[in-house]
Design an enzyme around this catalytic site. Structure first.
Site, short mmCIF file in Angstrom:
data_model
loop_
_atom_site.label_atom_id
_atom_site.label_comp_id
_atom_site.label_asym_id
_atom_site.label_seq_id
_atom_site.Cartn_x
_atom_site.Cartn_y
_atom_site.Cartn_z
N ALA A 1 0.81 -1.23 0.00
CA ALA A 1 0.00 0.00 0.00
C ALA A 1 0.83 1.27 0.00
CB ALA A 1 -0.92 0.00 1.22
N GLY B 1 -0.90 0.51 -5.02
CA GLY B 1 -1.49 0.30 -3.68
C GLY B 1 -1.80 1.62 -3.00
N CYS C 1 4.74 -5.03 7.11
CA CYS C 1 4.42 -6.45 6.93
C CYS C 1 4.97 -6.94 5.60
CB CYS C 1 2.89 -6.63 6.97
SG CYS C 1 2.35 -8.29 6.59
N ASP C 2 5.81 -7.95 5.70
CA ASP C 2 6.33 -8.61 4.49
C ASP C 2 5.36 -9.74 4.15
OD1 ASP C 2 7.65 -10.12 2.61
OD2 ASP C 2 9.60 -9.96 3.59
N TYR D 1 7.38 -13.47 -14.55
CA TYR D 1 6.35 -12.49 -14.16
C TYR D 1 5.03 -12.86 -14.84
CZ TYR D 1 4.08 -7.91 -13.48
OH TYR D 1 3.21 -6.91 -13.13
N ALA E 1 4.05 -15.79 -15.85
CA ALA E 1 3.50 -17.00 -15.23
C ALA E 1 2.82 -16.68 -13.90
CB ALA E 1 4.62 -18.02 -15.00
N LYS F 1 1.44 -13.90 -13.00
CA LYS F 1 0.19 -13.14 -13.18
C LYS F 1 -0.90 -14.02 -13.80
CE LYS F 1 1.63 -9.40 -11.20
NZ LYS F 1 1.09 -9.00 -9.90
N VAL G 1 1.93 0.77 -16.14
CA VAL G 1 1.51 1.86 -15.24
C VAL G 1 2.76 2.58 -14.74
CG1 VAL G 1 0.05 2.47 -13.28
CG2 VAL G 1 -0.28 0.25 -14.41
N THR H 1 4.86 3.59 -12.32
CA THR H 1 5.21 3.39 -10.91
C THR H 1 6.68 3.00 -10.85
OG1 THR H 1 4.84 1.01 -10.85
CG2 THR H 1 2.90 2.39 -10.45
N1 LIG Z 1 3.49 -0.80 -12.78
C1 LIG Z 1 2.96 -1.54 -13.74
O1 LIG Z 1 3.17 -1.31 -14.94
C2 LIG Z 1 2.03 -2.66 -13.38
C3 LIG Z 1 1.17 -3.13 -14.37
C4 LIG Z 1 0.29 -4.17 -14.06
C5 LIG Z 1 0.29 -4.71 -12.80
N2 LIG Z 1 1.15 -4.23 -11.86
C6 LIG Z 1 1.09 -4.85 -10.54
O2 LIG Z 1 0.66 -3.90 -9.60
C7 LIG Z 1 1.11 -4.27 -8.30
C8 LIG Z 1 1.72 -3.06 -7.63
O3 LIG Z 1 2.88 -2.70 -8.36
P1 LIG Z 1 3.34 -1.18 -8.58
O4 LIG Z 1 3.49 -0.99 -10.02
O5 LIG Z 1 2.48 -0.28 -7.78
O6 LIG Z 1 4.80 -1.29 -7.97
P2 LIG Z 1 5.55 -0.42 -6.87
O7 LIG Z 1 6.93 -0.99 -6.84
O8 LIG Z 1 5.37 1.03 -7.12
O9 LIG Z 1 4.78 -0.77 -5.53
C9 LIG Z 1 4.81 -2.04 -4.98
C10 LIG Z 1 4.60 -1.95 -3.48
O10 LIG Z 1 4.65 -3.28 -2.96
C11 LIG Z 1 5.51 -3.30 -1.84
N3 LIG Z 1 6.06 -4.63 -1.67
C12 LIG Z 1 6.96 -5.27 -2.45
N4 LIG Z 1 7.29 -6.45 -1.92
C13 LIG Z 1 6.55 -6.60 -0.79
C14 LIG Z 1 6.45 -7.60 0.20
N5 LIG Z 1 7.20 -8.71 0.16
N6 LIG Z 1 5.58 -7.43 1.22
C15 LIG Z 1 4.84 -6.29 1.29
N7 LIG Z 1 4.92 -5.30 0.41
C16 LIG Z 1 5.77 -5.43 -0.62
C17 LIG Z 1 6.58 -2.25 -2.16
O11 LIG Z 1 7.27 -1.83 -1.01
C18 LIG Z 1 5.73 -1.17 -2.80
O12 LIG Z 1 5.20 -0.28 -1.86
C19 LIG Z 1 2.06 -5.43 -8.51
O13 LIG Z 1 1.41 -6.63 -8.21
C20 LIG Z 1 2.39 -5.35 -9.99
O14 LIG Z 1 2.76 -6.59 -10.53
C21 LIG Z 1 1.99 -3.21 -12.11
C1 LIG Z 2 8.43 -3.34 -19.36
C2 LIG Z 2 9.07 -4.43 -18.53
C3 LIG Z 2 9.14 -4.12 -17.05
O1 LIG Z 2 10.33 -3.57 -16.61
C4 LIG Z 2 8.03 -3.30 -16.57
C5 LIG Z 2 6.83 -3.80 -16.64
C6 LIG Z 2 5.71 -3.11 -16.12
C7 LIG Z 2 4.57 -3.72 -16.01
C8 LIG Z 2 4.43 -5.15 -16.35
C9 LIG Z 2 3.07 -5.60 -16.46
O2 LIG Z 2 2.38 -5.70 -15.27
C10 LIG Z 2 2.32 -4.97 -17.57
C11 LIG Z 2 2.23 -5.69 -18.65
C12 LIG Z 2 1.58 -5.18 -19.80
C13 LIG Z 2 1.59 -5.92 -20.89
C14 LIG Z 2 0.96 -5.44 -22.07
C15 LIG Z 2 0.91 -6.10 -23.16
C16 LIG Z 2 1.56 -7.40 -23.51
O3 LIG Z 2 1.45 -8.39 -22.57
C17 LIG Z 2 0.96 -7.88 -24.80
C18 LIG Z 2 2.01 -8.04 -25.83
C19 LIG Z 2 1.55 -8.82 -27.02
C20 LIG Z 2 1.03 -7.97 -28.14
O4 LIG Z 2 1.84 -7.34 -28.84
O5 LIG Z 2 -0.18 -7.95 -28.35
#
Ligand SMILES: NC(=O)c1ccc[n+]([C@@H]2O[C@H](COP(=O)([O-])OP(=O)(O)OC[C@H]3O[C@@H](n4cnc5c(N)ncnc54)[C@H](O)[C@@H]3O)[C@@H](O)[C@H]2O)c1
Ligand SMILES: CC[C@@H](O)/C=C/C=C\C[C@@H](O)/C=C/C=C/C=C\[C@@H](O)CCCC(=O)O
Length: 257
Positions: free
Chosen positions: A13, A18, A63-64, A151, A153, A155, A186, A188
């Site tokens: 969060a 979060g 919390c981890d 990653y 797998a 998701k 996104v 982040t």
């Molecule tokens: N950023 C993207 O492009 C994107 C896209 C799709 C999905 N996501 C997903 O969104 C979720 C959040 O990611 P984000 O982009 O906000 O990343 P982020 O790195 O900005 O935030 C992640 C948060 O999770 C916390 N965290 C990491 N490991 C932890 C643990 N072991 N215990 C508790 N907290 C922990 C971190 O401290 C951080 O606050 C993730 O599941 C990520 O896979 C991100």
């Molecule tokens: C960019 C790699 C890494 O460092 C950062 C990733 C950030 C977010 C990962 C993830 O959660 C988001 C994934 C988004 C994927 C979008 C599209 C592809 O999976 C589809 C590709 C296939 C196509 O061309 O149609």
């Protein structure tokens, strides 16, 4: 589902998605317990939220999510302080193809564990109030991301777990909806240092950046607004919501007759 007075727990969060989920839940009247492994970011965020919303609406626990003991303690304190749990947002996640075992451990194993431990409080069959669990997956949970096989797998695992839990809940009477949130890229911290995160697939960084150009990048606020629909709309159960900059849609999965 109206959020006034509801109690939410958000993992990961302190930052990124979060953080935005926490804010939108508070804006809609919920109380939110923030769990994060990053103590400094968590305490700073809590301090800001206490100033904005008052100290009785939120609290932060370091919390981890990999630690069963820490999760148990956090959920116990949450119910002691707020009387129950209505909403769980399993959001903590990492992307590190080099440290792939840790990626599996946090993104998938820990998410399953937090869910099972939270069910002890939320499940109507255990005396809970029911509610909703939203799991943060990704577009990579539906379509493979070429430079991130592990990653991807994890998701896909989150999406499958969410859908199966939804069916289990409906068939058993847990009173809990389960949905998966599937954003594209996104802005982040997880999104920065792309080549470093790709491990043995760093040769595919340029291909990955082409995908980023094609799909464009979401803000956390855009994703949080879509997330709110999964929490509040009682018709959404077992869904995977795709969130992209040009709009949202629900994934249509094959149905075997
Ligand atoms: N950023 C993207 O492009 C994107 C896209 C799709 C999905 N996501 C997903 O969104 C979720 C959040 O990611 P984000 O982009 O906000 O990343 P982020 O790195 O900005 O935030 C992640 C948060 O999770 C916390 N965290 C990491 N490991 C932890 C643990 N072991 N215990 C508790 N907290 C922990 C971190 O401290 C951080 O606050 C993730 O599941 C990520 O896979 C991100
Ligand atoms: C960019 C790699 C890494 O460092 C950062 C990733 C950030 C977010 C990962 C993830 O959660 C988001 C994934 C988004 C994927 C979008 C599209 C592809 O999976 C589809 C590709 C296939 C196509 O061309 O149609």
């Amino acid at each position: 589902m109206a959020l006034i007075g509801k109690v939410a727990v958000v993992t990961g969060a302190a930052m990124g998605l979060g953080n935005a989920m926490t804010r939108i839940l508070l804006q809609n009247g919920a109380k939110v317990v923030l769990l994060d492994v990053n103590n400094t970011a968590g305490e700073n965020f809590q301090e800001a939220l206490h100033k904005e919303y008052g100290s009785e609406k939120t609290f932060f626990f370091k919390c981890d999510v990999e630690s069963e003991q820490q999760i148990k303690a956090a959920l116990k304190k949450t119910t002691e302080a707020f009387g129950g749990i209505d909403i769980l947002c399993n959001n903590a996640g990492i992307l590190n193809e080099g440290e792939w075992e840790k990626t599996v451990s946090i993104n998938m194993v820990a998410l399953f564990r937090v869910t099972y431990l939270a069910l002890e409080y939320m499940n109507k069959l255990n005396g809970g109030r029911g509610g909703v669990i939203v799991n943060t997956a990704s577009m990579a949970g539906l379509i493979p991301l070429l430079s991130c096989p592990v990653y991807t797998a994890t998701k896909h695992g989150v999406v499958g777990f969410t859908r199966a839990m939804s069916l289990a809940s409906k068939a058993s009477g847990y009173g809990i909806r389960f949905n998966a949130l599937c954003p594209g890229f996104v802005q982040t911290d997880l999104f920065i240092n792309i080549p470093k995160r790709l491990g043995q697939f760093s040769n595919l960084a340029d291909e990955t950046l082409k995908l980023v150009d094609k799909f464009k990048v979401l803000t956390v606020t855009q994703v949080a607004e879509s997330f709110l629909e999964l929490v509040t709309d009682e018709t959404k159960d077992g869904e995977a919501l795709i969130v992209l900059p040009d709009g949202t849609s629900y994934m249509e999965f094959p149905v075997l007759c």
